[in-house]
Design an enzyme around this catalytic site. Sequence first.
Site, PDB file in Angstrom:
ATOM      1  N   GLY A   1     -15.558   1.059 -11.098  1.00 58.53           N
ATOM      2  CA  GLY A   1     -16.456   2.212 -11.846  1.00 58.53           C
ATOM      3  C   GLY A   1     -16.788   1.959 -12.947  1.00 58.53           C
ATOM      4  O   GLY A   1     -17.694   1.886 -13.946  1.00 58.53           O
TER       5      GLY A   1
ATOM      6  N   CYS B   1      -4.859  -8.113 -18.359  1.00 55.79           N
ATOM      7  CA  CYS B   1      -3.957  -7.351 -17.778  1.00 55.79           C
ATOM      8  C   CYS B   1      -2.933  -8.852 -18.327  1.00 55.79           C
ATOM      9  O   CYS B   1      -1.587  -8.619 -18.464  1.00 55.79           O
ATOM     10  CB  CYS B   1      -3.957  -7.521 -16.225  1.00 55.79           C
ATOM     11  SG  CYS B   1      -4.713  -6.450 -15.566  1.00 55.79           S
TER      12      CYS B   1
ATOM     13  N   GLY C   1     -10.578  -0.541  -8.504  1.00 59.20           N
ATOM     14  CA  GLY C   1     -11.107  -2.098  -8.221  1.00 59.20           C
ATOM     15  C   GLY C   1      -9.501  -1.859  -7.245  1.00 59.20           C
ATOM     16  O   GLY C   1      -9.510  -2.417  -6.491  1.00 59.20           O
TER      17      GLY C   1
HETATM   18  N1  PLP Z   1     -10.858  -7.387  -9.968  1.00 61.74           N
HETATM   19  C1  PLP Z   1     -10.978  -8.212 -10.781  1.00 61.74           C
HETATM   20  C2  PLP Z   1     -12.087  -9.407 -10.340  1.00 61.74           C
HETATM   21  C3  PLP Z   1     -11.220  -7.595 -11.854  1.00 61.74           C
HETATM   22  O1  PLP Z   1     -11.909  -7.826 -13.506  1.00 61.74           O
HETATM   23  C4  PLP Z   1     -10.456  -6.244 -12.345  1.00 61.74           C
HETATM   24  C5  PLP Z   1     -10.138  -5.643 -13.410  1.00 61.74           C
HETATM   25  O2  PLP Z   1      -9.984  -6.460 -14.942  1.00 61.74           O
HETATM   26  C6  PLP Z   1     -10.156  -5.544 -10.559  1.00 61.74           C
HETATM   27  C7  PLP Z   1     -10.063  -5.911  -9.810  1.00 61.74           C
HETATM   28  C8  PLP Z   1      -9.183  -4.694 -10.934  1.00 61.74           C
HETATM   29  O3  PLP Z   1     -10.144  -3.146 -11.479  1.00 61.74           O
HETATM   30  P1  PLP Z   1      -9.084  -2.338 -11.483  1.00 61.74           P
HETATM   31  O4  PLP Z   1      -9.128  -1.719 -13.589  1.00 61.74           O
HETATM   32  O5  PLP Z   1     -10.430  -1.127 -11.833  1.00 61.74           O
HETATM   33  O6  PLP Z   1      -8.547  -1.170 -11.243  1.00 61.74           O
END
Ligand code: PLP
Length: 396
Positions: A200, A326, A70
């Site tokens: 995914g 995070c 993401g």
């Molecule tokens: N955007 C949102 C709203 C998310 O909750 C997350 C992950 O927690 C991300 C982006 C980032 O996704 P990824 O962990 O696949 O980079």
Amino acid sequence: MIYLDNNATTKVDPQVLEAMLPYFSEEYANPSSIYEFAKKSNHAVKEARGVIKDFFNAENEKEIIFTSCGSESANTAIRGVLNMNKSKRHIITTKVEHPCVLNLYKTLEKDGYKVDYIGVNSNGELDLAQLSESINEDTALVSVMYANNETGVIFPIEKISEIIKSKNKETKFFVDAVQVTGKIPIDVQALGVDLMGISGHKFHAPKGVGALYVNSKTLITPLIIGGHQERGKRAGTENVPYIIGMAKAAELAVDTLKYEASEVKRLRDKLETNILKNVFNARINTGGIVNRVPNTTNIGFEYIEGELILLHLSDSGICASSGSACTSGSLEPSHVLRAMNVPFTAIHGSIRFSLSKYTTEKEIDYVCEKIPAIIEKLTNISPYQEELEALRKRKA
Ligand code: PLP
């Protein structure tokens, strides 16, 4: 172990794993190769692109770019749009975006971009009037998440799209849809968005694969430069097994949407109702009737420390979270709850529970049984006894 942290990541569905397995050590050819052996992996990636196109309800397979996550989808969309139109230097986003978006905007501010951060009310709902007023001639991009990862609050994407188009037809609209996949239907055409990112591992595919929808009228530069994969929009040999896995997960997600909307929501509501009934110092941080994804609740336990709650939950085998994956681990209160003006008495003791299609009634009953005792124990050792007594009397 009871896993209620599905907004952080999800279990890989066994059917997803089964679909992926042949592409590791049997059909391992590079899909760009021209010999016969590569035909199967090439065809499988093509089919997966069709499935993801349908998942977004995009018009065309060419509008789909496979990514690694993401965060990469968001970074590709944002930088890609801005690089195509370097004369425009204004961006609009929200105060409650995921760090993969917010931290990128902090970097872009250092590069001279002006970024407006739209606020939310105490229920976590976006200030659409502020958003509308902020759009001007110079606005290159509006980027808004579809649903918030900490509260589950859904933003009115179709309405936002209408506002943008009525103010500046050239402004592009990126939506981070990572937290809605498998929870509510997605339709990029009905929503009127230009770019949309997914990941995914939030809907029972493995970590390490994502996708970005870019409509055919929107031009972007690649973030990763190299070979001609993904029509020159994202270099790197296609991650065939993971792409196949994400496509399978997308098919399964469409099949379980009704279950999410009814059964997962029922279990989430049961958890909330029980906690509110049995824990006097609990509050639902999103307040009254808010449009939320069915699997998420964010509950503030007043005058106690969230990290302590998580440790006690963990001792009882329950996995939950005190914010986004995070930010948990740091003692900084969540930027999302701060933007909502959650009272300081509750912000430090706020816990996110996020369910999935695998969550059972028995598990929710167990959590409902454990929580009151854990909270009572921590309430008894809180340094805020007078305030707690006053709250207890008010709630009685
Ligand atoms: N955007 C949102 C709203 C998310 O909750 C997350 C992950 O927690 C991300 C982006 C980032 O996704 P990824 O962990 O696949 O980079």
